[in-house]
Write a protein that holds these residues in place. Sequence first.
Motif, mmCIF file in Angstrom:
data_model
loop_
_atom_site.group_PDB
_atom_site.id
_atom_site.type_symbol
_atom_site.label_atom_id
_atom_site.label_comp_id
_atom_site.label_asym_id
_atom_site.label_seq_id
_atom_site.Cartn_x
_atom_site.Cartn_y
_atom_site.Cartn_z
ATOM 1 N N TYR A 23 -1.289 4.987 -5.873
ATOM 2 C CA TYR A 23 -1.299 3.564 -6.215
ATOM 3 C C TYR A 23 -2.639 3.183 -6.852
ATOM 4 O O TYR A 23 -2.692 2.424 -7.822
ATOM 5 C CB TYR A 23 -1.055 2.720 -4.956
ATOM 6 C CG TYR A 23 0.380 2.285 -4.796
ATOM 7 C CD1 TYR A 23 0.923 1.340 -5.641
ATOM 8 C CD2 TYR A 23 1.187 2.827 -3.804
ATOM 9 C CE1 TYR A 23 2.246 0.928 -5.495
ATOM 10 C CE2 TYR A 23 2.506 2.429 -3.656
ATOM 11 C CZ TYR A 23 3.028 1.478 -4.504
ATOM 12 O OH TYR A 23 4.333 1.083 -4.371
ATOM 13 N N ALA A 27 -3.384 1.679 -10.562
ATOM 14 C CA ALA A 27 -4.179 0.470 -10.807
ATOM 15 C C ALA A 27 -5.279 0.748 -11.826
ATOM 16 O O ALA A 27 -5.555 -0.072 -12.709
ATOM 17 C CB ALA A 27 -4.781 -0.028 -9.501
ATOM 18 N N TYR A 72 -1.159 -3.084 -7.283
ATOM 19 C CA TYR A 72 -1.278 -1.653 -7.046
ATOM 20 C C TYR A 72 -2.612 -1.297 -6.419
ATOM 21 O O TYR A 72 -2.696 -0.431 -5.550
ATOM 22 C CB TYR A 72 -1.066 -0.887 -8.357
ATOM 23 C CG TYR A 72 0.358 -0.934 -8.826
ATOM 24 C CD1 TYR A 72 1.342 -0.212 -8.165
ATOM 25 C CD2 TYR A 72 0.737 -1.714 -9.913
ATOM 26 C CE1 TYR A 72 2.658 -0.257 -8.571
ATOM 27 C CE2 TYR A 72 2.052 -1.770 -10.320
ATOM 28 C CZ TYR A 72 3.013 -1.041 -9.651
ATOM 29 O OH TYR A 72 4.316 -1.101 -10.044
ATOM 30 N N THR A 75 -2.555 -2.438 -2.705
ATOM 31 C CA THR A 75 -1.645 -1.599 -1.936
ATOM 32 C C THR A 75 -2.234 -0.210 -1.733
ATOM 33 O O THR A 75 -2.158 0.358 -0.634
ATOM 34 C CB THR A 75 -0.284 -1.484 -2.646
ATOM 35 O OG1 THR A 75 0.293 -2.785 -2.768
ATOM 36 C CG2 THR A 75 0.668 -0.587 -1.863
ATOM 37 N N GLY A 451 8.193 0.072 -6.863
ATOM 38 C CA GLY A 451 6.858 0.647 -6.803
ATOM 39 C C GLY A 451 6.593 1.482 -8.028
ATOM 40 O O GLY A 451 7.068 2.595 -8.147
ATOM 41 N N ALA A 452 5.818 0.970 -8.957
ATOM 42 C CA ALA A 452 5.471 1.670 -10.186
ATOM 43 C C ALA A 452 6.695 2.019 -11.015
ATOM 44 O O ALA A 452 6.665 2.918 -11.829
ATOM 45 C CB ALA A 452 4.689 2.928 -9.870
#
Length: 487
Positions: A23, A27, A72, A75, A451-452
């Motif tokens: 994550y 980012a 991101y 997280t 998520g992504a």
Amino acid sequence: MSDRQWEELDGEPGTVEAKGRKYTELAEAIARSVTTLQQIVDDTNTTAKSMDKTRTLAGQVREDIEKARQRYSQTGEALTSYGASLRAAKNEADPAAQRLRTLRADLETAQATAQSAENGVDDLPKDASDADKADAQRAQTNANTAVSDLQGQITQAESEWNSGHGDKDTAARTAISKIEEVVSGDKVNGLEDSGWDKFKNVVKGVYKVFKIICDIAGILAIFLSWVPILGQVLMVLAAIGSIISIIENIVKFARGEIGFGAMLLGVGLGVMGLFGGKAIGSIAKYAKARSVVQTAGRMSNSAAKAKFGAALLKSSRKTFAMTKGQRVGEVLKSPFVRSAGDKAVAGMFKNGLYKNAFKSWQGSKFPLPYKDGGARFALGNDDVVDMMKHMSQSGLRIDGVTSAAQSIASVGAVFNQAATLGNNAAKLGTSIGGGDGWGGFSSGNSLATSGAGGSWGKITGLPGNINTAVTGLTDTFGHDGYVAGKW
């Protein structure tokens, strides 16, 4: 939390930290892309109108993805921090859990020794010597001391376990709080799920529940297909469950989630669930009918009627004369049609013959004490059981074709019954355990809902399930969890 008291803590710190790093890397990648887009916006050397539009678009895109960077980043930070805290908590609690198992076993032994020593003091004869009394009391004192020492060690180990478990809980709540900020709190930055996303989630939930119902029906239909109305509903739901299973495996293969062999196995089991029982029953009825017709052909009409009865002769000749197309058609409509035995039991209930119906049903579905119950349960097919009983008669003409059909039906019935029960149980377990099925309504690629933009396995290339790894976080939010790639 899912931790069991006095046992090793759940969770995999390394996997959690790896997910956190991924994550964070995402980012950082977003930050680099934002910088590049800003350079395009700031570039005033190119004055073409096309570049003006490009700069405007770059500015809009930069603003949108900058909103996602914090999600991101925060997280990743929360998961990385939780992973480190989870490791520290396990380092404290897990050794304590291991010691507790040994200490409790030692305590049982020590308590037994202490009880024996106490009995030794109580059982001393009145004329025991002072030396014997002193030895017995010394043994009792030493045994009691050993018990006290072990109890103290157990208390200390329990304190260490509680401390580690408490640290894990605190770290999990902290991580959850940080993730909630960027998911649904003050730092969501306008990335909330759209109405369509929420609708898809509702549909997905309904689909999962319906799939579980179909899987349960697949098991219940084996035993309750005779029940008027309910039996027919169960059979339809079971058939739908098999169809869903077939579609799921095809879709998963198309998406590259399973291999060709796994897809063939899944589709094969689904087809067996739909048509296997009826196909095997059809073979059994053919074998029985062939033996009747060929045996009767060598006898006079009166002798044949005396041996088989007019009704069996008529039905056997009809079955034997069926074309391949008729047999296939009978099999294809079978998922929604109850067997003759089930219909007969339902008719008994309808006419108030409850005792006869109950005995007939029990004998058809369960083992002892009812006649043929064990065979019917093992084979799961009334037609095959009837064929086997028929073939046990003497004086039948059984040629090679009849013998082959008999063998196929017998072996196939056992295999089909075992595979059907096992497959239905496995499907039900997967559904209840949170399996996504074909993923027809799974999260899309919006930063708000996934998520992504994809499943963890495809993003990270790492094995394992984030739901298992991040124990403590997913237990709070349910099976999917916020950190499982499903915001």
